[in-house]
Structure formats: structure tokens, C-alpha cells
Design an enzyme around this catalytic site. Structure first.
Site: not given
Lengths: 267, 655, 295
Positions: B10, B13, B251, B298, B420
Site C-alpha cells: 500500500g 500516506l 464537504s 455527523r 491524515l
């Protein structure tokens, strides 16, 4: 001796026209010289040349006067100047240019953007101008100023038509056939477009105008310049065609002109 | 002595961060990826990356608060030491990414700019335009390319990882992979294997995830004996643009700037949205949550949108579930200044200008909080012992899991802009641990092992490949089975979960698995056969799908993204203070009891014989921040909070 | 438009209605190729219209259906994709004659422009692996050649990077959005295809080394020039600007650009490539003069 095999030719062509540069390490500098030479001396000379010719708009006498001024430099100086600053740079620019043309894949059909049209025209006009100039120099100048060449080859094939002593000979050579007039018109316009657009792309290549705004703006002077030079060129051409023969001079002997050219519509 | 090698599977990041750091530590790496690593799914992250920064510090922020927000947002299901360590590293990670050339937005003075994101009061989020993930990914991609030039890293892009190679002691000695172009199957010896293959959204058919997010690498490792944690926790993002091929994220900032969510009161009103008058519109979020309106948390927004379409049948369209997200009432100037980026996405993909017409949106599967179970080594202070090979190592010696495909950091629900930082952090800290592991190997390096082990594994996978190609042609189409799997999973295991539906889904998935194992290929060639790659990935989706379903079926409570209406704690509507207090006490008792039963990680292991996951539970390390009720805007939340606080004071006094 | 030698299969059955309205079918023709060095051929498919379709969902339907317009069972068309939201750069192909990302090529728009059919073909400037899949490793080799990275000392904690102006950040961000999709190269009349065949007895390593060598000598294209511009304006990248400028003016460098400016028109990320080219041209000019006069 072994015959040259087809694959070797293919390999040779690929090495010239394939993806990697034919000039290798020196590609960048050669292309920059190519670009520079296009402006100075070739572009500068084109302006000078068209401006000189434009004298004929004021009459044959003015034109003759201008020719005399230039030729007062003497044959040796002229020989050195024209080879060093005109013929060799044009040969260099033209030959490199032909390689550049051969190594691009024009795609204006799929990407009909303004820039791409100009790019494609730049290639076409470059090729046309190069062929035209080769022929034009032969037609007027004869390429080589050696007596054996001029009388043995150039004159026989319709070259060396211009006599600086009798500048009017240029006008006569041009209007010898409508075909020649058309060829001159095309050649002049191709050269002018190639120079004007070349100045614009040169500004990007050398990094003078960088932003889209500046590049857009730079189109205006380039376009204006091209239009003016184009008018000048076509104006001179028209004046050449329309020029009256000088009274003091006898019309040149036309015996040597081959029949094809001799049979012009005006005669 | 042969040099040690590490395989990273993979190139997002996490994988790139680990690769780059390992290379710096002098370890050679083979990097495997389904796509050129620059095209990894990390590039889809839009919002930003969280860390405490000098500005928030002056407003009272600290690493501990970032830690607390993350743990609280994740409903206390995350082991706390790794989260604590991550939040402490976060500022340094941003600094590092800044040095690597990430084009973070700047203040007029030239400092990094930050924006505010959900689940916190501080502007912690550094961002690079609307494509922060892409920018971070590119910076790491560039660094890894640098190591590639010096031959420390060898990339195997467009390779499909088929599974680990374990020796007779169950220690990982490399992996098997297939070249997706030439279809050659090869064994790659290695002394450690790092799985960084991301999420498994494709199990749900369409999600916000990329086409490479099949979960196949994780599933193959899971089937080889690795454990899988918290599978049932799948984050569903409330607003995504439905598409025939993918659900694209819209978003939260659209609502932040005043966007309103509504449906026509008349089911499937055929009029275009701009022609529907105000009184015929149902602004259901604003009506039901007058205080928070369109900006409810959310999970609540997701649930309400889902309910209004499924239960109440008010979906805008007949054959497709969606509601309106409307910004057309807002001034164009504001939209162009603040929302241009995301509105352009809508315009680009839907061909409709959202400045003039309401957008059609629906929740979409977005992130997998769960993943491969992995270990950590805790220090006395409650952080991680960096450099320990235990960190991020799975239960199979020599195999590590990092990034979205590990189960740490996010608990039951992930906070925005935390993924992230978790990916880069887990990649960076795994490198020294893995390096320590391979450099202190007692036995021989994998490169020196006899080839028999590798040949055997290669043959085994080759046989499986040949079996796939040789299947009879009259079987089912794997693409259609995949679509059906997506439908079943989306129906049963997303926003609202019911035990009967989960039972139904388990049966369906079992049936689909049987069919997928017999499905036939429409391409039996041996060159760039995407059909084989897809079918194999499909077959490997089932162990994870079953793990998600079974975990969800067994977990009889509501926690973070896992919501079962039958187990919702009641709100407190009583007005009499004594009654209120009694109810709050009862509520807190129930909360304590529920945590005793369910504040545990789900840990699944694969039983190859039954083709079923075995589920066990593991205590969560909550030693640093004791669990407390998560009460975002709940009716009666004030009294519950008061009772809870008083209990805390009493307990402290007792100690 | 197509300059291919393979005629469209006009004789095959076509979808009777292809005006793009719901419930109708439409035609898709795909230029297929079974592998490198194999002949390419057109194949017609009929696809059922659905709302909000793009070329990816068209290809997904073709894969699920795996039958041509005349009912022949065929292997699914191979193609590249990943993110489907135009940030990964994978799904570049030539659609109705123009290079673009398949994911943002909306069927409604394409059928408006040409109700007859949608034409898909692989990029012409890269070797075809299979069908619509091409090998774009040359782009990544270009980035290696140009040293397109910030050469930091280490990945240890050294504090934040240098401060930067908003103006600088905005310029860098725009350039840094390049996703190596290859559109600019496909549309560039100066960028030529390189396709190598593996020689007999040549190992994979040897083959890639030979390929890399050729890639290093060939045109870097707009995407490469913009990468030099990006890293040479980065405060740390600037410290090693000379290395990148050397590569910029080496063989295959910026001099090959012919200023057709198609790159900037087809870039899906609207990167100001021609501005970068001009800025890099200026830097190259200065660099050349320096090399001449300072040696």
C-alpha cells in the site's frame, strides 16, 4: 561492397526523427541559437529587405537609388555580408527548423485551439518560407556569384534575374508570370507570419512575457508588427508588378528567358 | 550477511511514511501497490490535518485536549496510549510535512493557516486548499521517489498482494504478489511485512472510497491468521453526491456556510426544487433540532437523512434515495468566495449549477474505524515506547498494520481531519519498530532461507489462479454479485442497524459468497486480466463483510457509528426536579453497566473451516481518560452531566 | 477525426435510439488492443442509459455486460481508474477525440455534443498495455530525472519549514495539484510516443534500465517543466535549483516545447502550465548565460 540495408535506413531515420533529440547534449543551445538567429539577423534582414523593396513604391528611380547605395559596398564585402549574415543563418535556421517540423505530430484537428492553430501555421509557414527563400535567392540572386555558375546553370534554369545595375530587372522577373507573383505573395506572407508569430513565441521561450495576461498583451504588438510588415511586403510586390520601366534604360534582352516564363500574361 | 528487506503493501500516506522513514533508517524496502502510489486513495482527503498549534495553545489548547477530543469523539473505544502519543506527535508531523514542501495555506504573515473542524472548539486543522490529502500524499510520494533513485526502495506498482508467507513457526517471511500486467505470480522474501492498504469501502458497493479500496490485502492477511478489530465501526458521511459509479463527498462546510437540508413534503414532488414553495418544503433537521439546525453532529445528520428517505418515504426521487442540500438561497458572491471548490465538484460531476438549483445528496460509507488488530508498547506515562517492534505489530510475528487498515486511534467514530495525522503517525512510528525487528533477527534473513517455502506458496497461489481461469463459463457474473453484496451491506450495516436485518444480511452474504466462489470469468486470458483481479478481490470481501455483520449483530448497544435504535438510552423529559434527578441517576447507572458490558474492542479471527469469523472481546485501555457520557445536544443532557460530575467528585473523595 | 487505419464497425447493429434521454440506449465504440504490439480494433457496445452516468460507469456496464453490440461475448474492456473524483489522475483516455479524465466525462454532455456515439480510445503518446490502459511510467521517470522533491536533511524534528507568502503558497499549490494524468503530454504536438520492445534474453531489469535511459533523453513535457518551476520556487528546493535547471536544459528539456499551448487547455486541474513554461524558459535563459560566463 554491401548494399545499404533498409533497417539501417530506418534506424538512421529514427535516430534523427525519433523521440530523443538528434542534437544530443547540445540540443538546448542549438535551439536557442536557432531561435535567436530567427530574429537577428534573419528577422532584422527581412524587415530591411522588405523596406528596401518598398522603395519601388516611390518609383523605379528611388528603387535603383537604394540598390546603388547597397551595392556601393563592393562585391567582396557584399559576398561576405550576405553569406555570413543572410545565407548561412537562413540555411541553419531552415534546416534545424525542418527537423523540428519533422519531429512534431500536429493535431489541430483534435485540438483546434488558437495556440495550436498558430503552432501548426508556424510549422507550415516555416517550411514554405524556407523553400520559397531558397528558390527566391536562386531566382533573383542565383546563389553563387561565379561566372561559370551564373551563365552555365543559374541563367539557364531561370535564376539570377536581378541585376543591381538595373534594379528594374527584379520587377520584370516577378511579373514574368502570374504564377511567380502568386508564389511571391505566398512566400512573403509566410515569412512575415513566421517572423511575427516567432517573435511572440520567442518571448515565451526566452521568458520575456510569462503570465497569461502578458502573453495576451504581447500578441498586440506582434500582430500589429506582422500586419504592417505584411502590408509593406504586399505593397512592394504590387509596386513591382505595376512599376513602369525606367526611361533612360533600354529594356533588358529577353532572349535568354525560357519560353515558359517568357509567356507571361502581360507581355 | 544478506541485507534485510521489508515489504510495504500500500502506497498511501501510511505506507509511504513508513517507507520513507525505513529508507532513512537504512532498511531496503519493496513497496507494493495496486495503483501507481501517487494515485492512492489518500489523495481524496479534502479537509485537513489536525494538530495543536501555537495559535490554539494561546487559547488554552494542549495536546491533552486534542487527545481528549479524539477519545471522546470515538466514544472511548480507542486504546488511549496510541492516541495520546499521536496527538503529541501531531505538531511535529505537520512541521515535517511543511518542510517536505506541502503547500499549506498561509496567513498574511507567512505562517500556516488553520481552520476549525467538527468535534473540537479549536482551529487545529492545517489545510492545503481543498485537497490536503493529495498534497500530503504527493510530498511523501516525492520523498519515496528520492529513495527509489538511490535504490533503497523498489516499487512494485500494479501488483496485487496475494498474502503473507509464514514459516513453520508462524513467522512472516515475505509475501506473494501477482503482477497485474503480466499476471506472473512471484514470492518476495522479506523479514517484515507492513500492511498499509487502506479501507474496505468497496464491500459496500459504492462509497466515497476509491476503486482500489477493496480490503483484499487486509482480508488475505486476516485469512492467514491475523486478527481483525472493531470491524463493525464504519463511518457514514452525511452528505455525498450520489453517482452511478461512486458517491463523492460533499464537504460539511456547505452546511457551515448556511446550506439547508430539506425534502418536499409531498413524496417525490415532480416539480424542480426551485419551484417548490417554502410551505411545501420540509426542513427536517431544523424542525427536529431547533438548536443545532443543519449543523447537528455527523452521525445524527446521517441518521436523520437516512430515516427521512427510508422510513418516511420522502426521498426526492422515486428510484433513488436522496435529499436536497440547498445553497441556492445564499448570495452568489459568498458562494464563490467560500465554497467555490466543492460547488465546482458538484457542477463537474452532476452537470448542474448548485448556485441555482438545490444539490441532491445522500449519506455514504466513508471510513473504516476498524482494521487489523495490532499491538503497542505502553510507557509508564501512558504513551508509546517508540522503537518497540510491538507497536503496530499484528498477532502474526513480523506483520504490521498501519493507516486506515489498523484498528487504533479512532475508536467507534473518527473525528474529521484526524485520519491524515493517524496515517502518517502510524507509518512514521512503525519504521523504527520494524527496523529494530529485522536488525535483531536471531535467525537467518529471509533472503537466505531455502527457496522451498517460497516455491510452495507460489505454487499454492498459482493453483488458485489457474482454478479461477479454468472455471466453467456458465456461472454468474462477479460484477453483479458485487453489486448485490453492496446493496445488502448498505441496507443492513450502515447508519441504522437492526438485529433482524443483520441476521438477514448474514444469510444473504453467505449465499452470495457461495455464488461468488462459483462465479465465472468473462476473461480467461493471461495478460492484464482485470477480471481475475476483481473476482479474487470480491471473494476476499466476504470474510470482512461477515466480520462487519457479525460484530454489528453481537454488539447490542449504541456506540459512535454503531447505532441500534432498540438500545438507545432514553432522553429525560421529566420537569419535576426530583424525578429528573432520579431518571438521570438511572441513566448514569445504565451507562456504567453498559460500559462494563460493551466498552470492549471486538476482535475477530478467521476460522477457515467454517468460513466464519470467531468474535472475542478485548478490554480497552482507558487508563488516562475515564469514560464519560457522550451527550452532544441530547434532551436532558444537562442533568445527566451534573449527576455524572457529582459521582466523579465522590469517587475521587473516596480514593 | 481519427487517423487510425481501422474503420469504425459501421455495419454492426447500433442502438436504435441514442439521443441520451432516460430509458434509451446509446452506442459506445472502444478502440481495443489485446496487448503490446498487437493490432488494435474498434468494437461497438450498446449501453443502457442511466441518470448521472460518466464514462467510468459506462465502462463498468460494459464490463458487467461483456457483450458487443452484435451479441458476441468478449472479454471486458481493460481500463485504469481509482478515485473517480478527478484527483488521482488514473483514468485518462481519449474521449471523442479529446484527452480527458473518464470520470468527469459526463454521458449527458457527450451525447449532447454527439448523439451518435461515444468514442473511447487509449492515449496515443504512451504504450498500450491493453485496451484503454497505457504505461505512463515515463512520467514518473521524468520526475526522477528532474529531482522533483524537496531535499530535506532528515525526517527528524527540525521545527517548521520556512515561512512563505500567501502569494507564493497560492502559486505553489496550483502547480502542486498536478496528478500526473498525462493530458498535457497527450495533447502536446511535440511529445512523441516511446515504445520499446523487450529484446530476447533481456532481463526485466535490463529492459527497464534501457527504457529509463531513453526516457531520460526524451521530452519532459509541460508536466515536467511545471515540476521544475514548482520545486525551484520552494524555499528549500531553491537551494538545489541548479541541479534541476541542468536537467531542464539537458537533452529532452524545455527547448523542445513548441508553444502550441494545448497543455494548458486540456489540463483538468487548470494548472497554468504555459506560465510555468515561460518562467522556466526565463530561468533557463539566465542559467545558460551563467553557465557560459561563470565557467
Amino acid at each position: 561492397m554491401p548494399a545499404i540495408r533498409i533497417e539501417n535506413w530506418e534506424r538512421f531515420l529514427v535516430s534523427i526523427l525519433g523521440p530523443s533529440s538528434p542534437f544530443g547534449q547540445h540540443d538546448f543551445i542549438i535551439r536557442r541559437i536557432h531561435s535567436l538567429v530567427g530574429l537577428v539577423p534573419i528577422g532584422a534582414y527581412l524587415i530591411f529587405h522588405l523596406a528596401t523593396n518598398a522603395a519601388i513604391i516611390d518609383g523605379v528611380a528611388a528603387y535603383q537609388h537604394r540598390a546603388d547605395q547597397i551595392h556601393r559596398l563592393g562585391p567582396t564585402t557584399i559576398f561576405v555580408l550576405e553569406w555570413l549574415f543572410i545565407f548561412l543563418p537562413i540555411l541553419f535556421h531552415g534546416m534545424i527548423g525542418m527537423l523540428i517540423v519533422a519531429r512534431g505530430e500536429r493535431n489541430v484537428a483534435n485540438y483546434p485551439y488558437g495556440g495550436n492553430v498558430r503552432y501548426t501555421l508556424q510549422r507550415w509557414t516555416g517550411a514554405i518560407a524556407f523553400v520559397f527563400i531558397l528558390w527566391h535567392v536562386f531566382h533573383m540572386h542565383g546563389w553563387i556569384r561565379a561566372e561559370w555558375w551564373i551563365s552555365g546553370v543559374a541563367s539557364r534554369f531561370g535564376g539570377h534575374r536581378f541585376d543591381p545595375e538595373n534594379a528594374y530587372s527584379a520587377a520584370e522577373a516577378i511579373r514574368a508570370s502570374w504564377l511567380i507573383i502568386v508564389l511571391y505573395a505566398i512566400g512573403v506572407l509566410a515569412s512575415v507570419y513566421h517572423l511575427a508569430n516567432g517573435i511572440w513565441t520567442m518571448g515565451i521561450t526566452w521568458g520575456v512575457w510569462t503570465s497569461p495576461h502578458a502573453q495576451q498583451w504581447a500578441k498586440i504588438p506582434c500582430l500589429t508588427f506582422g500586419l504592417l510588415l505584411g502590408f509593406l511586403g504586399l505593397g512592394s510586390l504590387y509596386a513591382m508588378v505595376a512599376a513602369e520601366p525606367p526611361q533612360t534604360l533600354v529594356a533588358p534582352d529577353t532572349a535568354n528567358i525560357p519560353p515558359a516564363i517568357h509567356a507571361s500574361p502581360r507581355s | 550477511m544478506a541485507r534485510h528487506r521489508v515489504i510495504v503493501v500500500g502506497g498511501g500516506l501510511a505506507g509511504l511514511a513508513a517507507t520513507m522513514k525505513l529508507a532513512e533508517l537504512g532498511v531496503d524496502i519493496d513497496l507494493f501497490s495496486l495503483t501507481p502510489v501517487k494515485r492512492s486513495h489518500s489523495c481524496c482527503a479534502q479537509g485537513g490535518i489536525n494538530s495543536v498549534n501555537s495559535l490554539t495553545r494561546q487559547l488554552g489548547d494542549a495536546e491533552w485536549k486534542h487527545f481528549d477530543d479524539t477519545v471522546y469523539g470515538g466514544d472511548f473505544l480507542a486504546h488511549q496510549p496510541p492516541v495520546k502519543e499521536m496527538t503529541e506527535w501531531a505538531p511535529r508531523i505537520i512541521d515535517l510535512m511543511d518542510r517536505l514542501g506541502v503547500t499549506f495555506n498561509r496567513t498574511p504573515e507567512g505562517f500556516r493557516d488553520q481552520r476549525r473542524f467538527g468535534g473540537t472548539l479549536f482551529a487545529r486543522t492545517s489545510f492545503a486548499g481543498a485537497t490536503t490529502g493529495q498534497q500530503l500524499l504527493y510530498a511523501l510520494d516525492e520523498q519515496v521517489r528520492r529513495w527509489e533513485v538511490t535504490a533503497h526502495v523498489k516499487k512494485y506498482e500494479c501488483f496485487d498482494y496475494l498474502g503473507p508467507i509464514l514459516d513453520e513457526n508462524g513467522v512472516c517471511r515475505g509475501s506473494i504478489a501477482q503482477d497485474m500486467v503480466s499476471m506472473e505470480i512471484r514470492a518476495f522474501p522479506a523479514d517484515a511485512l507492513i500492511i498499509a492498504s487502506g479501507g474496505c469501502g468497496l464491500i459496500y458497493g459504492r462509497s466515497t472510497m476509491s476503486m482500489a479500496c477493496t480490503g483484499s490485502a487486509v482480508s488475505r492477511t486476516f485469512q492467514a491468521g491475523a486478527r481483525y478489530g472493531n470491524g463493525e465501526f464504519i463511518q457514514v458521511h452525511p452528505t455525498a453526491i450520489p453517482g452511478a459509479d461512486k458517491l463523492r463527498l460533499m464537504s460539511e462546510s456547505a452546511r457551515g456556510e448556511g446550506g439547508r437540508v430539506w425534502v418536499p413534503r409531498k413524496p417525490q414532488d415532480p416539480r424542480p426544487p426551485q419551484d417548490i414553495p417554502e410551505q411545501d418544503r420540509y426542513y427536517f433537521l431544523e424542525e427536529r433540532y431547533p438548536k443545532y439546525g443543519n449543523l447537528v453532529p455527523r452521525d445524527i445528520a446521517t441518521r436523520e437523512i437516512f430515516n427521512v428517505c427510508t422510513k418516511e418515504g420522502l426521498s426526492v426521487e422515486n428510484d433513488r434515495l436522496c435529499v436536497y442540500l440547498d445553497v441556492s438561497h445564499l448570495p452568489r458572491q459568498l458562494l464563490d468566495r467560500k465554497l467555490a471548490g466543492i460547488l465546482e465538484i458538484y457542477e463537474k460531476f452532476q452537470g448542474v449549477d448548485p448556485r441555482a438549483t438545490a444539490m441532491k445528496i445522500f449519506p455514504a460509507v466513508h471510513y473504516s474505524m476498524g482494521g487489523l488488530w495490532c499491538d503497542y508498547e505502553r510507557t509508564a506515562e501512558g504513551g508509546l515506547n517508540i522503537g518497540s517492534p510491538r507497536n503496530q505489530q499484528t498477532n502474526i510475528p513480523g506483520i504490521f498494520a498501519i493507516g486506515e487498515c489498523d484498528y487504533h486511534y479512532h475508536g467507534a467514530n473518527r473525528l474529521g481531519a484526524n485520519s491524515l495525522v493517524a496515517c502518517i503517525f502510524s507509518g512514521l512510528i512503525t519504521a523504527p519498530g520494524a527496523a529494530a525487528l529485522v536488525q535483531n533477527l536471531n535467525g537467518r534473513a529471509a533472503a537466505e532461507l531455502p527457496s522451498t517455502l517460497y516455491d510452495r506458496e507460489t505454487q499454492r497461489h498459482l493453483a488458485r489462479y489457474k482454478e479461477l481461469l479454468a472455471r466453467p463459463h456458465d456461472g454468474e457474473n462477479p460484477y453483479l454479485i458485487h453489486r448485490r453484496l453492496g446493496d445488502v451491506m448498505t441496507k443492513a450495516a450502515t447508519v441504522v442497524r437492526h438485529n433482524d436485518e443483520l441476521d438477514w444480511a448474514c444469510e444473504q452474504v453467505q449465499d452470495l459468497e457461495d455464488r461468488a466462489r462459483r462465479a465465472s470469468l468473462s476473461d480467461t486470458g493471461n495478460w492484464t486480466n482485470q477480471n481475475v483481479i476483481f473476482t479474487r478481490a470480491l471473494v476476499d470481501m466476504f470474510p470482512l463483510a461477515k466480520t462487519i455483520l457479525k460484530g454489528a449483530r453481537l454488539r447490542d448497544e449504541c456506540r459512535g457509528a454503531h447505532y441500534k435504535p432498540e438500545f438507545v438510552f432514553p432522553e429525560i423529559h421529566a420537569t419535576d426536579p426530583v424525578q429528573r434527578r432520579l431518571e438521570a441517576e438511572a441513566w448514569c447507572d445504565r451507562f456504567v453497566e453498559n460500559n462494563r458490558r460493551w466498552l470492549k474492542s471486538t476482535v475477530a479471527s478467521w476460522s477457515a473451516e467454517d468460513r466464519e469469523p470467531l468474535i472475542t472481546y478485548e478490554d480497552v485501555d482507558t487508563s488516562l481518560i475515564p469514560p464519560r457520557p457522550r451527550l452532544y445536544g441530547m434532551v436532558g443532557g444537562d442533568i445527566i452531566e451534573q449527576v455524572w460530575r457529582e459521582r466523579g467528585v465522590r469517587e475521587e473523595a473516596a480514593v | 477525426m481519427s487517423n487510425t487505419r481501422h474503420p469504425h464497425p459501421n455495419g454492426e447493429p447500433r442502438a436504435s435510439q441514442s439521443d441520451g434521454r432516460p430509458g434509451r440506449n446509446f452506442n459506445v465504440v472502444v478502440l481495443r488492443q489485446d496487448g503490446p504490439g498487437r493490432p488494435s480494433y474498434w468494437e461497438r457496445h450498446i449501453v443502457e442509459y442511466e441518470q448521472d452516468m460518466n464514462c467510468i460507469s459506462v465502462l463498468q456496464k460494459i464490463a458487467a455486460n461483456a457483450r458487443t453490440a452484435d451479441g458476441r461475448k468478449v472479454a471486458p474492456v481493460a481500463w485504469d481508474c481509482n478515485c473517480l473524483e478527478e484527483v488521482c489522475g488514473a483514468c485518462t483516455m481519449v474521449i471523442n477525440g479529446r484527452v480527458r479524465q473518464a470520470c468527469t466525462a459526463l454521458v449527458d454532455r457527450l451525447l449532447q455534443d454527439n448523439p451518435e456515439q461515444i468514442e473511447l480510445r487509449p492515449m496515443r503518446k504512451f504504450p498500450v498495455i491493453r485496451d484503454l490502459m497505457v504505461d505512463r511510467s515515463r512520467m514518473f521517470n521524468t520526475l526522477k530525472k528532474l529531482k522533483a522533491w524537496v531535499p530535506v536533511d532528515s525526517y527528524l524534528d527540525m521545527g517548521p519549514g520556512p515561512r512563505q507568502s500567501q502569494e507564493n503558497q497560492q502559486m505553489a499549490y496550483v502547480l502542486s495539484k498536478c496528478m500526473s494524468c498525462g493530458c498535457c503530454l497527450e495533447a502536446c504536438p511535440q511529445y512523441l510516443k516511446i515504445e520499446l520492445e523487450r529484446k530476447e534474453g533481456e532481463t526485466e531489469e535490463e529492459f527497464h534500465a534501457r527504457e529509463r535511459e531513453l526516457h531520460d533523453r526524451a521530452f519532459i513535457g509541460a508536466m515536467g517543466i511545471a515540476a521544475v518551476d514548482l520545486f525551484n520556487t520552494n524555499p528549500v528546493g531553491r537551494m538545489t535549483a541548479t541541479e534541476r535547471l541542468d536537467a531542464l536544459v539537458a537533452e529532452g528539456g524545455i527547448q523542445i516545447c513548441g508553444n502550441a499551448q494545448n497543455c494548458v487547455k486540456v489540463c483538468p486541474k487548470e494548472i497554468p502550465l504555459t506560465t510555468s513554461i515561460a518562467r522556466a524558459g526565463r530561468a533557463a535563459t539566465v542559467h545558460m548565460l551563467k553557465r557560459w560566463f561563470d565557467r
